[in-house]
Design a protein around this motif. Structure first.
Motif, PDB file in Angstrom:
ATOM      1  N   UNK A  64     -24.834 -53.394 -13.559  1.00 59.40           N
ATOM      2  CA  UNK A  64     -23.997 -52.830 -12.510  1.00 59.40           C
ATOM      3  C   UNK A  64     -24.131 -53.575 -11.192  1.00 59.40           C
ATOM      4  N   UNK A  65     -25.361 -53.918 -10.798  1.00 59.37           N
ATOM      5  CA  UNK A  65     -25.503 -54.633  -9.526  1.00 59.37           C
ATOM      6  C   UNK A  65     -25.679 -56.131  -9.748  1.00 59.37           C
ATOM      7  N   UNK A  66     -25.524 -56.555 -10.984  1.00 61.29           N
ATOM      8  CA  UNK A  66     -25.448 -57.989 -11.281  1.00 61.29           C
ATOM      9  C   UNK A  66     -26.683 -58.783 -10.954  1.00 61.29           C
ATOM     10  N   UNK A  67     -27.790 -58.392 -11.516  1.00 61.56           N
ATOM     11  CA  UNK A  67     -28.963 -59.242 -11.378  1.00 61.56           C
ATOM     12  C   UNK A  67     -29.893 -58.956 -12.537  1.00 61.56           C
ATOM     13  N   UNK A  68     -30.714 -59.909 -12.890  1.00 60.60           N
ATOM     14  CA  UNK A  68     -31.789 -59.639 -13.825  1.00 60.60           C
ATOM     15  C   UNK A  68     -32.979 -60.513 -13.448  1.00 60.60           C
TER      16      UNK A  68
ATOM     17  N   UNK B 172     -31.004 -51.344 -16.733  1.00 54.62           N
ATOM     18  CA  UNK B 172     -30.887 -50.194 -15.828  1.00 54.62           C
ATOM     19  C   UNK B 172     -29.500 -49.568 -15.865  1.00 54.62           C
ATOM     20  N   UNK B 173     -29.478 -48.262 -15.619  1.00 60.71           N
ATOM     21  CA  UNK B 173     -28.212 -47.529 -15.465  1.00 60.71           C
ATOM     22  C   UNK B 173     -28.145 -47.003 -14.032  1.00 60.71           C
ATOM     23  N   UNK B 174     -26.992 -47.204 -13.384  1.00 60.49           N
ATOM     24  CA  UNK B 174     -26.863 -46.818 -11.973  1.00 60.49           C
ATOM     25  C   UNK B 174     -25.738 -45.838 -11.713  1.00 60.49           C
ATOM     26  N   UNK B 175     -24.943 -45.550 -12.726  1.00 60.92           N
ATOM     27  CA  UNK B 175     -23.826 -44.621 -12.542  1.00 60.92           C
ATOM     28  C   UNK B 175     -23.799 -43.707 -13.762  1.00 60.92           C
TER      29      UNK B 175
ATOM     30  N   UNK C 177     -37.046 -46.801  -7.161  1.00 62.65           N
ATOM     31  CA  UNK C 177     -36.212 -45.791  -7.831  1.00 62.65           C
ATOM     32  C   UNK C 177     -35.783 -44.691  -6.854  1.00 62.65           C
ATOM     33  N   UNK C 178     -35.919 -44.964  -5.556  1.00 62.83           N
ATOM     34  CA  UNK C 178     -35.558 -43.933  -4.576  1.00 62.83           C
ATOM     35  C   UNK C 178     -34.041 -43.742  -4.532  1.00 62.83           C
TER      36      UNK C 178
ATOM     37  N   UNK D  88     -27.903 -48.227  -2.486  1.00 58.92           N
ATOM     38  CA  UNK D  88     -26.475 -48.119  -2.786  1.00 58.92           C
ATOM     39  C   UNK D  88     -26.229 -47.614  -4.210  1.00 58.92           C
ATOM     40  N   UNK D  89     -26.971 -48.164  -5.164  1.00 61.56           N
ATOM     41  CA  UNK D  89     -26.840 -47.728  -6.548  1.00 61.56           C
ATOM     42  C   UNK D  89     -28.201 -47.332  -7.110  1.00 61.56           C
TER      43      UNK D  89
END
Ligand SMILES: Cc1cc2nc3c(=O)[nH]c(=O)nc-3n(C[C@H](O)[C@H](O)[C@H](O)COP(=O)(O)OP(=O)(O)OC[C@H]3O[C@@H](n4cnc5c(N)ncnc54)[C@H](O)[C@@H]3O)c2cc1C
Ligand SMILES: [Zn+2]
Lengths: 144, 406
Positions: free
Chosen positions: B269-273, B111-114, B152-153, B157-158
């Protein structure tokens, strides 16, 4: 979660700190004279000790000061906290390698880890009493 | 996707021999990499008078603790080449090893968050395509179509701004992979010796000629180190240093659930998988614990952090429970790339530094390392990963592709 005794602020949760890796690595005195091998050593090579390890920590959400710590990288037992710029204290006698079971995961890293630092004393290295390591003897487990 | 029946727990798949007094080569470490190396030494190079020495039980280290993600969408040519070679081997290995270890090519999404993530991801998709690695860019709607339980809303936060997707990526049963290699090794005549800890090396000048173990000294012409988190400890015994730091890396599983998660989702980015294992557990991991550690356990706040991220991305996980957490010891390098090649000690070779992401590379690590050990010179694919790169400066920076791990 490690419980770390900041020399300035006292015992705080690990989440307030940042890790700074191996302590006592000096910037080369004459960087221009280093060959590639020596420069690589300075940039990329750090000790990766199994056992008592002198390392730097930053109390980033507290006093924002750096300090050094002697910690066992197997038991995670914190053996000493001491100011930067002072020599590494002698290591406590090596604790027997405890069971590495995650059954008892955090028990050795919370209750017994903190060295006793009294009040605001910042100068003297304080070495915790030896033999405080809670050695979990459970067999290695919790694999998936 | 439906929950799949696991194979019956197998009978003994390999002998438990006592070590001979000498071997043509000794591999230190009976994890996935050590076993794969022994297999390819025997199969590709006809070296069957060899042994794998494992201090604990077979594949009880990181091989048993990883979250089994397999993918090859790394940025640089050198990495794409070796990881893609591994992926191609995964595709044929079940047949070759005559063992179905449930390699499931269910795809992996990063995923990309930024905006930074988006640019970096698109760049990586482009690089992958040029290297023949299947990769595509998905917008948030396509992300949702592939993985309907993802949130995906915009009100998190990210928010998810898109993802890279590699359809041929997936997961496999790690313990069965180890057993598959071990059985074939054994059939080919390789001695797999468990409870055999290497405690030192015998050298003639700068040449290694034997290993000292708790089961006595074993003479050997060649030594291959495949000890993952303990590589530095072994190198020190042999008299050289490695640019490795060993860190705890944790993972966890939930209780069993109906199939809800069709692919593998990772977020640097949010550190999880997260993936869902064949039996139904949600399998999750995060980044390494910050401190050096050999304790096979880490700090709980790392798990709390990853769960917070997971629940925001997958709201339905709020009702799941953490059943079990564990940790391994991962051997990290500063450029997030492995070290495979010769060492300063003659006839001693090292395969390490795979850090948080070496399971996926198991077959290619084994194939190239075996080549390096048998011939004394690196295989094309592992040549760029030599120890010398830290001196020449030819680093292979894969932090973007390897960041959360895996
Ligand atoms: C929680 C976690 C999640 C992970 N998730 C993924 C993932 O999703 N995808 C991925 O690609 N990778 C992942 N990894 C990384 C992957 O597991 C490792 O890179 C890989 O397993 C390392 O190779 P190995 O299997 O040979 O290591 P190991 O299984 O650790 O093998 C090394 C062996 O050497 C033995 N040894 C050590 N010292 C000695 C000695 N002195 N004498 C004899 N034997 C010795 C050890 O006992 C051990 O069995 C993960 C790792 C962890 C910890
Ligand atoms: Zn402080």
């Amino acid at each position: 979660m490690l419980l770390i005794s900041c020399p300035n602020c006292g015992s705080r949760d690990e989440t307030e700190f940042h890790y700074g890796g191996q302590a006592h690595v000096a910037y080369p005195e004459n960087p221009n004279e280093l060959n590639d091998r020596e420069w690589a050593e300075f940039l990329f090579y750090r000790d990766n000790t199994k056992g008592a390890f002198a390392e730097r920590w930053l109390h980033s959400t507290g006093c924002r000061q750096w300090f050094n710590m002697l910690r066992d990288t197997v038991t995670y037992d914190i053996q000493a906290v001491y100011p930067m710029g002072t020599p590494r204290p002698a290591a406590a006698p090596a604790a027997p390698e405890s069971g590495t079971a995650s059954l008892a995961a955090d028990s050795t890293t919370t209750g017994t880890a903190a060295p006793s630092i009294s009040g605001t004393s910042t100068s003297a290295p304080s070495i915790s009493a030896t033999g405080t390591t809670a050695s979990t003897t459970a067999p290695e487990g919790a694999t998936k | 996707m439906s929950t799949q029946q696991l194979p019956e727990h197998p009978d003994f798949l390999w002998r438990n021999p006592e070590p001979k007094s000498s071997y043509d080569a000794v591999i230190v470490g009976g994890g996935g990499h050590g076993l794969a190396t022994a297999y390819f030494l025997a199969k590709n190079h006809g070296m069957t008078n060899i042994a794998v020495l494992e201090k604990g039980w077979l594949a009880g280290g990181n091989m048993a603790r990883n979250t089994t993600i397999i993918r090859s969408n790394y940025l640089w040519d050198e990495s794409a080449a070796i990881y893609e070679h591994a992926l191609k081997l995964w595709e044929i290995l079940p047949e070759e090893l005559e063992y179905d270890f449930l390699f499931s090519q269910r795809g992996v999404m990063n995923l990309a968050h930024t905006l930074g993530d988006v640019r970096e991801s698109m760049r990586r998709v482009g690089a992958n395509q040029l290297n023949g690695v299947d990769a595509e860019w998905l917008d948030p709607k396509q992300v949702k179509e592939l993985c309907p339980i993802l949130n995906i809303s915009d009100n998190i936060r990210y928010p998810v701004m898109g993802a890279t997707y590699q359809p041929r990526a997936g997961i496999a049963k790690h313990d069965h992979v180890a057993w598959a290699f071990a059985r074939k090794c054994d059939e080919l005549g390789v001695d797999i010796i468990q409870n055999c800890e290497v405690t030192g090396f015998v050298k003639d000048g700068n040449r290694v000629v034997g290993v000292k173990t708790n089961k006595g000294t074993i003479n050997t012409e060649k030594v291959g180190l495949a000890a993952a988190g303990h590589s530095s400890v072994l190198a020190e015994m042999a008299g050289f240093r490695l640019p490795i730091q060993s860190h705890p890396l944790q993972a966890l599983v939930s209780e069993l659930h109906e199939p809800v998660h069709p692919t593998v989702v990772m977020s640097n980015h949010v550190h999880v998988y997260v993936s869902q294992a064949h039996k139904g557990e949600l399998v999750m991991g995060a980044g390494v614990d910050s401190y050096n550690g050999y304790g096979q356990r880490g700090s709980f706040h790392v798990i709390e952090h990853q769960m917070a991220a997971a629940v925001e991305l997958f709201p339905i996980f709020a009702r799941a429970h953490v059943l079990r957490t564990w940790g391994g010891i991962v051997d990290t390098t500063l450029d997030a790339s492995p070290i495979v090649g010769n060492t300063p000690v003659e006839n001693m070779f090292v395969n390490c530094g795979w850090g948080t992401g070496g399971f996926k590379a198991t077959p290619a690590a084994g194939m190239t390392f075996a080549h390096n050990i048998a011939t004394g010179t690196p295989h094309q694919l592992n040549k760029p990963f030599a120890l010398e790169r830290f001196e020449t400066g030819a680093l292979i920076d894969e932090h973007g592709a390897a960041a959360v791990a895996h």
